[in-house]
Design a protein around this motif. Structure first.
Motif, PDB file in Angstrom:
ATOM      1  N   UNK A 169       0.820  -1.215   0.000  1.00  0.00           N
ATOM      2  CA  UNK A 169       0.000   0.000   0.000  1.00  0.00           C
ATOM      3  C   UNK A 169       0.854   1.264   0.000  1.00  0.00           C
ATOM      4  N   UNK A 170       1.887   1.279   0.821  1.00  0.00           N
ATOM      5  CA  UNK A 170       2.706   2.487   0.918  1.00  0.00           C
ATOM      6  C   UNK A 170       3.531   2.743  -0.352  1.00  0.00           C
ATOM      7  N   UNK A 171       4.090   1.681  -0.962  1.00  0.00           N
ATOM      8  CA  UNK A 171       4.943   1.845  -2.152  1.00  0.00           C
ATOM      9  C   UNK A 171       4.113   1.874  -3.432  1.00  0.00           C
ATOM     10  N   UNK A 172       3.323   0.815  -3.640  1.00  0.00           N
ATOM     11  CA  UNK A 172       2.639   0.640  -4.919  1.00  0.00           C
ATOM     12  C   UNK A 172       1.370   1.481  -5.062  1.00  0.00           C
ATOM     13  N   UNK A 173       0.685   1.730  -3.969  1.00  0.00           N
ATOM     14  CA  UNK A 173      -0.570   2.489  -4.044  1.00  0.00           C
ATOM     15  C   UNK A 173      -0.325   3.973  -3.771  1.00  0.00           C
ATOM     16  N   UNK A 174       0.424   4.278  -2.713  1.00  0.00           N
ATOM     17  CA  UNK A 174       0.597   5.677  -2.315  1.00  0.00           C
ATOM     18  C   UNK A 174       1.903   6.297  -2.791  1.00  0.00           C
ATOM     19  N   UNK A 175       2.803   5.494  -3.364  1.00  0.00           N
ATOM     20  CA  UNK A 175       4.016   6.027  -3.972  1.00  0.00           C
ATOM     21  C   UNK A 175       5.102   6.502  -3.022  1.00  0.00           C
ATOM     22  N   UNK A 176       5.094   6.024  -1.777  1.00  0.00           N
ATOM     23  CA  UNK A 176       6.157   6.402  -0.841  1.00  0.00           C
ATOM     24  C   UNK A 176       7.460   5.687  -1.204  1.00  0.00           C
ATOM     25  N   UNK A 177       8.566   6.239  -0.755  1.00  0.00           N
ATOM     26  CA  UNK A 177       9.882   5.629  -0.985  1.00  0.00           C
ATOM     27  C   UNK A 177       9.913   4.234  -0.354  1.00  0.00           C
ATOM     28  N   UNK A 178      10.568   3.297  -1.039  1.00  0.00           N
ATOM     29  CA  UNK A 178      10.552   1.903  -0.588  1.00  0.00           C
ATOM     30  C   UNK A 178      11.192   1.713   0.787  1.00  0.00           C
ATOM     31  N   UNK A 179      12.248   2.463   1.112  1.00  0.00           N
ATOM     32  CA  UNK A 179      12.882   2.308   2.430  1.00  0.00           C
ATOM     33  C   UNK A 179      12.078   2.986   3.531  1.00  0.00           C
ATOM     34  N   UNK A 180      11.506   4.147   3.251  1.00  0.00           N
ATOM     35  CA  UNK A 180      10.645   4.810   4.228  1.00  0.00           C
ATOM     36  C   UNK A 180       9.444   3.919   4.546  1.00  0.00           C
ATOM     37  N   UNK A 181       8.868   3.346   3.513  1.00  0.00           N
ATOM     38  CA  UNK A 181       7.724   2.449   3.696  1.00  0.00           C
ATOM     39  C   UNK A 181       8.093   1.248   4.549  1.00  0.00           C
ATOM     40  N   UNK A 182       9.227   0.651   4.243  1.00  0.00           N
ATOM     41  CA  UNK A 182       9.697  -0.509   5.010  1.00  0.00           C
ATOM     42  C   UNK A 182       9.900  -0.119   6.474  1.00  0.00           C
ATOM     43  N   UNK A 183      10.513   1.030   6.722  1.00  0.00           N
ATOM     44  CA  UNK A 183      10.764   1.476   8.091  1.00  0.00           C
ATOM     45  C   UNK A 183       9.493   1.696   8.882  1.00  0.00           C
ATOM     46  N   UNK A 184       8.520   2.348   8.291  1.00  0.00           N
ATOM     47  CA  UNK A 184       7.239   2.610   8.959  1.00  0.00           C
ATOM     48  C   UNK A 184       6.546   1.306   9.319  1.00  0.00           C
ATOM     49  N   UNK A 185       6.452   0.421   8.349  1.00  0.00           N
ATOM     50  CA  UNK A 185       5.744  -0.847   8.553  1.00  0.00           C
ATOM     51  C   UNK A 185       6.490  -1.722   9.555  1.00  0.00           C
ATOM     52  N   UNK A 186       7.813  -1.770   9.447  1.00  0.00           N
ATOM     53  CA  UNK A 186       8.626  -2.561  10.380  1.00  0.00           C
ATOM     54  C   UNK A 186       8.370  -2.150  11.823  1.00  0.00           C
ATOM     55  N   UNK A 187       8.400  -0.863  12.080  1.00  0.00           N
ATOM     56  CA  UNK A 187       8.204  -0.358  13.433  1.00  0.00           C
ATOM     57  C   UNK A 187       6.851  -0.770  14.001  1.00  0.00           C
ATOM     58  N   UNK A 188       5.815  -0.569  13.234  1.00  0.00           N
ATOM     59  CA  UNK A 188       4.458  -0.878  13.705  1.00  0.00           C
ATOM     60  C   UNK A 188       4.285  -2.376  13.959  1.00  0.00           C
ATOM     61  N   UNK A 189       4.666  -3.187  12.989  1.00  0.00           N
ATOM     62  CA  UNK A 189       4.459  -4.643  13.115  1.00  0.00           C
ATOM     63  C   UNK A 189       5.396  -5.252  14.154  1.00  0.00           C
ATOM     64  N   UNK A 190       6.633  -4.784  14.203  1.00  0.00           N
ATOM     65  CA  UNK A 190       7.600  -5.365  15.138  1.00  0.00           C
ATOM     66  C   UNK A 190       7.211  -5.145  16.593  1.00  0.00           C
ATOM     67  N   UNK A 191       6.800  -3.940  16.913  1.00  0.00           N
ATOM     68  CA  UNK A 191       6.432  -3.655  18.308  1.00  0.00           C
ATOM     69  C   UNK A 191       5.050  -4.185  18.665  1.00  0.00           C
ATOM     70  N   UNK A 192       4.106  -4.036  17.769  1.00  0.00           N
ATOM     71  CA  UNK A 192       2.729  -4.399  18.088  1.00  0.00           C
ATOM     72  C   UNK A 192       2.391  -5.857  17.905  1.00  0.00           C
ATOM     73  N   UNK A 193       3.102  -6.542  17.045  1.00  0.00           N
ATOM     74  CA  UNK A 193       2.761  -7.924  16.707  1.00  0.00           C
ATOM     75  C   UNK A 193       3.876  -8.885  17.114  1.00  0.00           C
ATOM     76  N   UNK A 194       5.071  -8.680  16.575  1.00  0.00           N
ATOM     77  CA  UNK A 194       6.168  -9.634  16.782  1.00  0.00           C
ATOM     78  C   UNK A 194       6.579  -9.785  18.242  1.00  0.00           C
ATOM     79  N   UNK A 195       6.914  -8.671  18.888  1.00  0.00           N
ATOM     80  CA  UNK A 195       7.403  -8.767  20.268  1.00  0.00           C
ATOM     81  C   UNK A 195       6.381  -9.427  21.171  1.00  0.00           C
ATOM     82  N   UNK A 196       5.147  -9.000  21.059  1.00  0.00           N
ATOM     83  CA  UNK A 196       4.087  -9.530  21.929  1.00  0.00           C
ATOM     84  C   UNK A 196       3.936 -11.040  21.766  1.00  0.00           C
TER      85      UNK A 196
END
Length: 128
Positions: free
Chosen positions: A92-119
């Motif tokens: 969604x961030x890269x292909x739909x909204x056109x954000x930079x691929x690394x910025x998109x990866x960083x945003x998604x990583x942070x959210x999923x890593x803290x909210x899903x993975x760690x728990x």
């Protein structure tokens, strides 16, 4: 409380190291091999997960008393869910909204890593 904070910080360091592996492979797949951002994430996330599991089992959560297979199947489920969430978010961030691929990866990583993975890793995969 200090022990739990220490464990959390160790898990975050483990995630960071796994994340470095993940980001490096992700960038290589996307920029050099010209693989799509979501599929690059599948490849890099899988390899980063191997690093993360190893560090978490032996250092972050220090739980080697539970048989490896019992932790591994749970970890694979968490990683599959994590990769799905991250790849969908990156799409969604890269292909739909056109954000930079690394910025998109960083945003998604942070959210999923803290909210899903760690728990799930703390309270399910490496639960003592």
């Amino acid at each position: 409380m200090a022990f739990k904070l220490k464990e959390f910080l160790k898990a975050q360091l483990s995630a960071f190291v796994g994340g470095l592996v993940d980001f490096g492979i992700y960038s290589f797949c996307y920029k050099v091999l010209l693989i799509s951002a979501p599929f690059s994430n599948v490849v890099s996330g899988s390899l980063g997960a191997v690093v993360n599991f190893t560090i978490n089992r032996y250092w972050s959560f220090n739980n080697t008393t539970v048989p490896l297979a019992n932790q591994l199947w749970k970890f694979i489920i968490v990683v599959a869910g994590s990769i799905f969430l991250k790849s969908t978010g990156i799409h969604f961030l890269v292909d739909v909204w056109g954000l930079h691929f690394l910025l998109s990866k960083g945003i998604v990583e942070l959210i999923v890593s803290l909210g899903f993975n760690f728990t799930l890793q703390k309270y399910w995969v490496f639960k003592k």
